[in-house]
Motif scaffolding. Sequence first.
Motif, PDB file in Angstrom:
ATOM      1  N   PRO A 405      -0.285  30.923  39.158  1.00 25.83           N
ATOM      2  CA  PRO A 405       0.116  32.333  39.063  1.00 25.83           C
ATOM      3  C   PRO A 405       1.628  32.479  39.085  1.00 25.83           C
ATOM      4  O   PRO A 405       2.319  31.802  39.869  1.00 25.83           O
ATOM      5  N   ALA A 406       2.140  33.352  38.245  1.00 27.55           N
ATOM      6  CA  ALA A 406       3.587  33.585  38.204  1.00 27.55           C
ATOM      7  C   ALA A 406       4.056  34.379  39.408  1.00 27.55           C
ATOM      8  O   ALA A 406       5.240  34.344  39.751  1.00 27.55           O
ATOM      9  N   ASP A 407       3.165  35.120  40.057  1.00 26.00           N
ATOM     10  CA  ASP A 407       3.521  35.912  41.241  1.00 26.00           C
ATOM     11  C   ASP A 407       2.360  35.830  42.224  1.00 26.00           C
ATOM     12  O   ASP A 407       1.324  36.456  42.042  1.00 26.00           O
ATOM     13  N   GLN A 408       2.572  35.052  43.300  1.00 25.46           N
ATOM     14  CA  GLN A 408       1.490  34.843  44.263  1.00 25.46           C
ATOM     15  C   GLN A 408       1.291  36.020  45.194  1.00 25.46           C
ATOM     16  O   GLN A 408       0.362  36.016  46.017  1.00 25.46           O
ATOM     17  N   ASP A 409       2.092  37.069  45.079  1.00 25.77           N
ATOM     18  CA  ASP A 409       1.832  38.299  45.809  1.00 25.77           C
ATOM     19  C   ASP A 409       0.808  39.173  45.078  1.00 25.77           C
ATOM     20  O   ASP A 409       0.327  40.160  45.635  1.00 25.77           O
ATOM     21  N   VAL A 410       0.496  38.784  43.851  1.00 29.17           N
ATOM     22  CA  VAL A 410      -0.412  39.577  43.013  1.00 29.17           C
ATOM     23  C   VAL A 410      -1.693  38.816  42.696  1.00 29.17           C
ATOM     24  O   VAL A 410      -2.784  39.373  42.726  1.00 29.17           O
ATOM     25  N   LEU A 411      -1.564  37.530  42.402  1.00 34.65           N
ATOM     26  CA  LEU A 411      -2.694  36.717  41.946  1.00 34.65           C
ATOM     27  C   LEU A 411      -2.607  35.346  42.599  1.00 34.65           C
ATOM     28  O   LEU A 411      -1.535  34.746  42.653  1.00 34.65           O
TER      29      LEU A 411
END
Length: 607
Positions: A405-411
């Motif tokens: 995931p490019a953003d682990q706060d989202v995915l």
Amino acid sequence: MSLHPEVARVTARVRERSAAGRRAYLERIRAARLEGPARMGVSCTNLAHAMAASPADDKLAIRQQRVPNIAIVSAYNDMLSAHQPLERYPEIIKRAAREVGCTAQFAGGVPAMCDGVTQGRPGMELSLWSRDIIAQSTAIALSHAVFDAALMLGVCDKIVPGLLIGALAFGHLPVIFVPAGPMTSGLPNLEKAKMRELYAQGKADRGQLLQAEMASYHDAGTCTFYGTANSNQMLMEVMGLHLPGSAFVNPGTPLRDALTAAAARRVCGLTALGADYTPVGEIVDERAIVNAIVGLLATGGSTNHTLHLVAIARTAGIAIDWSDFDALSAVTPLLTRMYPNGQADVNHFHAAGGMGLLIRELLDAGLLHEDVYTVMGQGLRHYANEPWLPEGGTQLAWRAPPAAPADQDVLRTAAEPFDTHAGVRLLQGNLGRAIFKVSAVKPEHRSVTAPVRVFEGQDQVIAAFKAGELARDVIVVVRFQGPRANGMPELHHLTPSLGVLQDQGHRVALVTDGRMSGASGKVPAAIHVSPEAVAGGPLGKLRDGDVVRLDGEAGVLEALVDAAEWSRREAALPAPGAGEHGYGRELFASHRHGCAGAEEGAVSWAA
């Protein structure tokens, strides 16, 4: 990866429970296929009517009956931002169909109401019934029997479930769902929610609130929070009814138009006139339904689908209930954080890896059935990819999603989830059975034991809040909000006020036989309480001051009232005639009086 044992057990249980109904459904749709291509059984007069307004070349193709004719069923209107882009789709589809030697006709429109417009208003009491009206309208569109496949154009809350229910009634036809995509990101969700709470407290005026709302809902496309509309799009991918990666591509882009055209070309190849016949009724089987539940749970999706998935499954001869959701929730990790379960929106999710990465993770963890039929062929692994247009090119292609995931706060990956348990749980006790959206509530707020204040409508709750009567630990009970009472409206209008009380340090919860919006969160809520109060459900026994325990972790919903006293109590009844007139509600009396309960999908057509 082998299938997770609990996913296998739930699937086996659903298959066994559904054996007779599924067999009867498949017999019906296979008999319909044996009648041959639709137009062969239509008289010359009938066929002349069907193609009278078609262009000359299309008329020639239709009358020769050798190439597929595709039905377009659309929920277009320009009041819903999500559906406004659909205005352009029929011409894109017709042009793409002609490119592969097929024809396409606009078969019919279906109603499309916006829950965001009707929240807190009497019109919301028609919202759930619009799903069944959409299903019936879809059936009318396809009833002309001159189509070999269909494309379903719709996005929002009741619209996609209604379209799918209607399509499954014609389960011998191939069907692809064609979305519009989300609008670009506007005002951050946290700022929007804060302004709503300020307005509820009288600290912001209507002009400030409207400015914030317009900055959030600002353009064509689907609202960007992860509510029912975007949960619909996720489900169509997990069930193999979209082209892969279609869900969250913004409208008005070359990629969006390419996907729309590709859907038209693809469905032309799935008809009984060709070698790759793939009817929608065969795609939506027990495995696809279980995959849909897992997808909903892994993303913290809308609680409305604890109704809609039951209704969809029922149409295909498959019986599921909330115990199936609960069992799968215990083994499904929570892989996304999107508002109301976080601050990101679906555009951030899509950029972080989106549906391709999500499906890959769930497949690799053994949580989805891979060996299913889809509109792309056999195997859900087709959907562990994302669409793209090569630089300067026009030819649509698919590629693997990012490795991480490019953003682990989202995915997140399945190995490092936000939570090892998923977003929706079943509550049970002497108040009945209810749904609780755990993923939207902080752990410290998931269990509340407090005295109740009983109301029979959300306007009463708002009035009590403004009068300062709820500024304490309290469980707000709003009853007579079920499908038989008044159409089971969403009660999202209550979220800002109850959120203010919670922020003030009070222990607060909501218990209702109504619904909450897919955008609702923050405040613990036991919703869809069944049986509903108007049908003699135990919510009718509650009195102001009774203590209730709502425990989202333990799965408990119970009135802490002496058992002998509880058994002696008679259930209250709603005021005669309440909510039966105005806003067209009188036209839906038969839906209210004849519908099934919430756990049976609240369907009005097969109660």
